[in-house]
Design a protein around this motif. Sequence first.
Motif, PDB file in Angstrom:
ATOM      1  N   LYS A  78      39.767 -11.797 -15.688  1.00  0.00           N
ATOM      2  CA  LYS A  78      40.198 -12.339 -14.314  1.00  0.00           C
ATOM      3  C   LYS A  78      39.683 -11.273 -13.285  1.00  0.00           C
ATOM      4  O   LYS A  78      38.870 -11.789 -12.174  1.00  0.00           O
ATOM      5  CB  LYS A  78      41.671 -12.587 -14.329  1.00  0.00           C
ATOM      6  N   MET A  79      39.654  -9.989 -13.423  1.00  0.00           N
ATOM      7  CA  MET A  79      39.139  -9.063 -12.584  1.00  0.00           C
ATOM      8  C   MET A  79      37.649  -9.112 -12.493  1.00  0.00           C
ATOM      9  O   MET A  79      37.048  -9.335 -11.482  1.00  0.00           O
ATOM     10  CB  MET A  79      39.509  -7.554 -13.092  1.00  0.00           C
ATOM     11  N   ILE A  80      36.919  -9.625 -13.606  1.00  0.00           N
ATOM     12  CA  ILE A  80      35.328  -9.517 -13.551  1.00  0.00           C
ATOM     13  C   ILE A  80      35.169 -10.856 -12.739  1.00  0.00           C
ATOM     14  O   ILE A  80      34.182 -10.735 -11.910  1.00  0.00           O
ATOM     15  CB  ILE A  80      35.083  -9.652 -14.972  1.00  0.00           C
ATOM     16  N   ALA A  81      35.878 -11.859 -13.148  1.00  0.00           N
ATOM     17  CA  ALA A  81      35.718 -13.014 -12.348  1.00  0.00           C
ATOM     18  C   ALA A  81      35.929 -12.926 -10.699  1.00  0.00           C
ATOM     19  O   ALA A  81      35.312 -13.440  -9.902  1.00  0.00           O
ATOM     20  CB  ALA A  81      36.671 -14.056 -12.845  1.00  0.00           C
ATOM     21  N   ARG A  82      37.004 -12.258 -10.413  1.00  0.00           N
ATOM     22  CA  ARG A  82      37.039 -11.959  -9.149  1.00  0.00           C
ATOM     23  C   ARG A  82      36.170 -11.171  -8.360  1.00  0.00           C
ATOM     24  O   ARG A  82      35.744 -11.436  -7.066  1.00  0.00           O
ATOM     25  CB  ARG A  82      38.590 -11.335  -8.963  1.00  0.00           C
ATOM     26  N   LEU A  83      35.649 -10.029  -9.090  1.00  0.00           N
ATOM     27  CA  LEU A  83      34.485  -9.477  -8.254  1.00  0.00           C
ATOM     28  C   LEU A  83      33.267 -10.283  -8.084  1.00  0.00           C
ATOM     29  O   LEU A  83      32.576 -10.116  -7.305  1.00  0.00           O
ATOM     30  CB  LEU A  83      34.396  -8.298  -9.162  1.00  0.00           C
ATOM     31  N   LEU A  84      32.985 -11.026  -9.182  1.00  0.00           N
ATOM     32  CA  LEU A  84      31.841 -11.860  -9.215  1.00  0.00           C
ATOM     33  C   LEU A  84      31.807 -12.819  -8.097  1.00  0.00           C
ATOM     34  O   LEU A  84      31.014 -12.965  -7.456  1.00  0.00           O
ATOM     35  CB  LEU A  84      31.597 -12.405 -10.632  1.00  0.00           C
ATOM     36  N   GLU A  85      33.194 -13.417  -8.103  1.00  0.00           N
ATOM     37  CA  GLU A  85      33.402 -14.372  -6.958  1.00  0.00           C
ATOM     38  C   GLU A  85      33.212 -13.967  -5.458  1.00  0.00           C
ATOM     39  O   GLU A  85      32.493 -14.294  -4.456  1.00  0.00           O
ATOM     40  CB  GLU A  85      34.532 -15.086  -7.087  1.00  0.00           C
ATOM     41  N   ILE A  86      33.639 -12.614  -5.355  1.00  0.00           N
ATOM     42  CA  ILE A  86      33.661 -11.771  -3.927  1.00  0.00           C
ATOM     43  C   ILE A  86      31.979 -11.786  -3.723  1.00  0.00           C
ATOM     44  O   ILE A  86      31.622 -11.768  -2.749  1.00  0.00           O
ATOM     45  CB  ILE A  86      33.993 -10.529  -4.034  1.00  0.00           C
ATOM     46  N   TYR A  87      31.260 -11.124  -4.624  1.00  0.00           N
ATOM     47  CA  TYR A  87      29.877 -10.976  -4.601  1.00  0.00           C
ATOM     48  C   TYR A  87      29.139 -12.256  -4.281  1.00  0.00           C
ATOM     49  O   TYR A  87      28.256 -12.388  -3.309  1.00  0.00           O
ATOM     50  CB  TYR A  87      29.276 -10.421  -5.756  1.00  0.00           C
ATOM     51  N   ALA A  88      29.357 -13.357  -4.835  1.00  0.00           N
ATOM     52  CA  ALA A  88      28.783 -14.697  -4.549  1.00  0.00           C
ATOM     53  C   ALA A  88      29.149 -15.200  -2.960  1.00  0.00           C
ATOM     54  O   ALA A  88      28.256 -15.565  -2.195  1.00  0.00           O
ATOM     55  CB  ALA A  88      29.047 -15.700  -5.590  1.00  0.00           C
ATOM     56  N   LEU A  89      30.409 -14.848  -2.819  1.00  0.00           N
ATOM     57  CA  LEU A  89      30.899 -15.485  -1.656  1.00  0.00           C
ATOM     58  C   LEU A  89      30.179 -14.774  -0.392  1.00  0.00           C
ATOM     59  O   LEU A  89      29.604 -15.280   0.366  1.00  0.00           O
ATOM     60  CB  LEU A  89      32.149 -15.255  -1.406  1.00  0.00           C
ATOM     61  N   GLU A  90      30.249 -13.281  -0.526  1.00  0.00           N
ATOM     62  CA  GLU A  90      29.698 -12.362   0.466  1.00  0.00           C
ATOM     63  C   GLU A  90      28.130 -12.615   0.560  1.00  0.00           C
ATOM     64  O   GLU A  90      27.556 -12.310   1.734  1.00  0.00           O
ATOM     65  CB  GLU A  90      30.109 -11.156   0.184  1.00  0.00           C
ATOM     66  N   SER A  91      27.506 -12.938  -0.508  1.00  0.00           N
ATOM     67  CA  SER A  91      25.994 -13.065  -0.636  1.00  0.00           C
ATOM     68  C   SER A  91      25.383 -14.528  -0.323  1.00  0.00           C
ATOM     69  O   SER A  91      24.333 -14.756  -0.340  1.00  0.00           O
ATOM     70  CB  SER A  91      25.539 -12.452  -2.057  1.00  0.00           C
ATOM     71  N   ASP A  92      26.432 -15.352  -0.241  1.00  0.00           N
ATOM     72  CA  ASP A  92      26.123 -16.611   0.338  1.00  0.00           C
ATOM     73  C   ASP A  92      25.528 -17.344  -0.919  1.00  0.00           C
ATOM     74  O   ASP A  92      24.364 -17.923  -0.699  1.00  0.00           O
ATOM     75  CB  ASP A  92      25.360 -16.828   1.537  1.00  0.00           C
ATOM     76  N   ILE A  93      26.100 -17.280  -2.015  1.00  0.00           N
ATOM     77  CA  ILE A  93      25.307 -17.546  -3.342  1.00  0.00           C
ATOM     78  C   ILE A  93      26.154 -19.073  -3.970  1.00  0.00           C
ATOM     79  O   ILE A  93      27.531 -18.814  -3.964  1.00  0.00           O
ATOM     80  CB  ILE A  93      25.156 -16.636  -4.602  1.00  0.00           C
ATOM     81  N   ASN A 130      33.851  -4.362   0.528  1.00  0.00           N
ATOM     82  CA  ASN A 130      33.260  -3.429   1.584  1.00  0.00           C
ATOM     83  C   ASN A 130      31.732  -3.096   1.101  1.00  0.00           C
ATOM     84  O   ASN A 130      30.810  -2.863   1.844  1.00  0.00           O
ATOM     85  CB  ASN A 130      33.978  -2.196   1.685  1.00  0.00           C
ATOM     86  N   LEU A 131      31.501  -2.626  -0.238  1.00  0.00           N
ATOM     87  CA  LEU A 131      30.191  -2.048  -0.739  1.00  0.00           C
ATOM     88  C   LEU A 131      29.328  -3.280  -0.713  1.00  0.00           C
ATOM     89  O   LEU A 131      27.991  -3.114  -0.141  1.00  0.00           O
ATOM     90  CB  LEU A 131      30.551  -1.702  -2.252  1.00  0.00           C
ATOM     91  N   ILE A 132      29.677  -4.413  -0.856  1.00  0.00           N
ATOM     92  CA  ILE A 132      28.699  -5.449  -1.058  1.00  0.00           C
ATOM     93  C   ILE A 132      28.325  -5.972   0.692  1.00  0.00           C
ATOM     94  O   ILE A 132      27.196  -6.021   0.805  1.00  0.00           O
ATOM     95  CB  ILE A 132      29.231  -6.690  -1.488  1.00  0.00           C
ATOM     96  N   ARG A 133      29.378  -5.831   1.301  1.00  0.00           N
ATOM     97  CA  ARG A 133      28.911  -6.118   2.862  1.00  0.00           C
ATOM     98  C   ARG A 133      28.104  -5.145   3.356  1.00  0.00           C
ATOM     99  O   ARG A 133      27.050  -5.371   4.166  1.00  0.00           O
ATOM    100  CB  ARG A 133      30.508  -6.372   3.606  1.00  0.00           C
ATOM    101  N   ALA A 134      28.431  -3.768   3.066  1.00  0.00           N
ATOM    102  CA  ALA A 134      27.474  -2.786   3.339  1.00  0.00           C
ATOM    103  C   ALA A 134      26.101  -3.010   2.951  1.00  0.00           C
ATOM    104  O   ALA A 134      24.985  -2.453   3.580  1.00  0.00           O
ATOM    105  CB  ALA A 134      27.920  -1.573   3.041  1.00  0.00           C
ATOM    106  N   GLN A 135      26.054  -3.303   1.715  1.00  0.00           N
ATOM    107  CA  GLN A 135      24.514  -3.762   1.232  1.00  0.00           C
ATOM    108  C   GLN A 135      23.964  -4.690   2.096  1.00  0.00           C
ATOM    109  O   GLN A 135      22.627  -4.489   2.230  1.00  0.00           O
ATOM    110  CB  GLN A 135      24.451  -3.729  -0.143  1.00  0.00           C
ATOM    111  N   ILE A 136      24.600  -5.631   2.065  1.00  0.00           N
ATOM    112  CA  ILE A 136      24.005  -6.785   3.009  1.00  0.00           C
ATOM    113  C   ILE A 136      23.507  -6.348   4.418  1.00  0.00           C
ATOM    114  O   ILE A 136      22.502  -6.732   4.772  1.00  0.00           O
ATOM    115  CB  ILE A 136      25.022  -8.038   2.980  1.00  0.00           C
ATOM    116  N   GLN A 137      24.287  -5.683   5.096  1.00  0.00           N
ATOM    117  CA  GLN A 137      24.046  -5.319   6.363  1.00  0.00           C
ATOM    118  C   GLN A 137      22.955  -4.103   6.482  1.00  0.00           C
ATOM    119  O   GLN A 137      22.539  -3.885   7.684  1.00  0.00           O
ATOM    120  CB  GLN A 137      25.373  -4.742   7.137  1.00  0.00           C
ATOM    121  N   ALA A 138      22.610  -3.377   5.561  1.00  0.00           N
ATOM    122  CA  ALA A 138      21.853  -2.534   5.420  1.00  0.00           C
ATOM    123  C   ALA A 138      20.376  -3.002   5.750  1.00  0.00           C
ATOM    124  O   ALA A 138      20.046  -3.880   5.193  1.00  0.00           O
ATOM    125  CB  ALA A 138      21.766  -1.476   4.035  1.00  0.00           C
TER     126      ALA A 138
END
Length: 210
Positions: A71-86, A202-210
Amino acid sequence: MSVTLDSPLVDSAQIGRAELAEPRIPLTGISWDQYETMIATVGDRPRLRLSYLDGTLEIMTISPEREMLKKMIARLLEIYALESDIPLYSYGSATFRQRASTKGLEADESYCLDDRKDVPDFAIEVVITSGTIDKMKIYAGLGIREVWVWQAGVISVQRLRSDSSGYDEFVSSALLPQLDLAVLAEYVLPEDEPQALRAFRNLIRAQIQA
């Protein structure tokens, strides 16, 4: 041969023994129809997992540790996809089976990219204990393009060969090449789940904004 959960081979006391983290019961000589009957029988028992390969059925009780990790892996992946518009479509731990190849299983988590398909594009497998069935053969028979395997804090990617004969191991996903799985694995911290999820977001958002 008729197999039901009342069979002596499927002993609920054996399944629940504390010393067995993820007890498995292998049954051989099981027909496809018996396998489908078993799926219907255990459908309301979410902690039981069935894997079927060429006449062998393995019944496993999944551990709380596996549940937390997947579940933890799934939630992290889903955060990445959502923030990255995948466009990510979840199948969860749905059962996938194919009579023609006599193979079926329930992944820990599974997903499609871009649109929802008959079978997932990739699955997530948490390995805590080893079983009697080679699940990679089942995944290959079902045509799953990638299997992400979590084991001892590391995520490896099994990519299906072009001839579907099996998998080759990689450290990254061909389906999500921008996702650093080594970094994602660092945030798989069930004991600190809310904080880890926020930090990863927060890490993913910072990478996207960089």
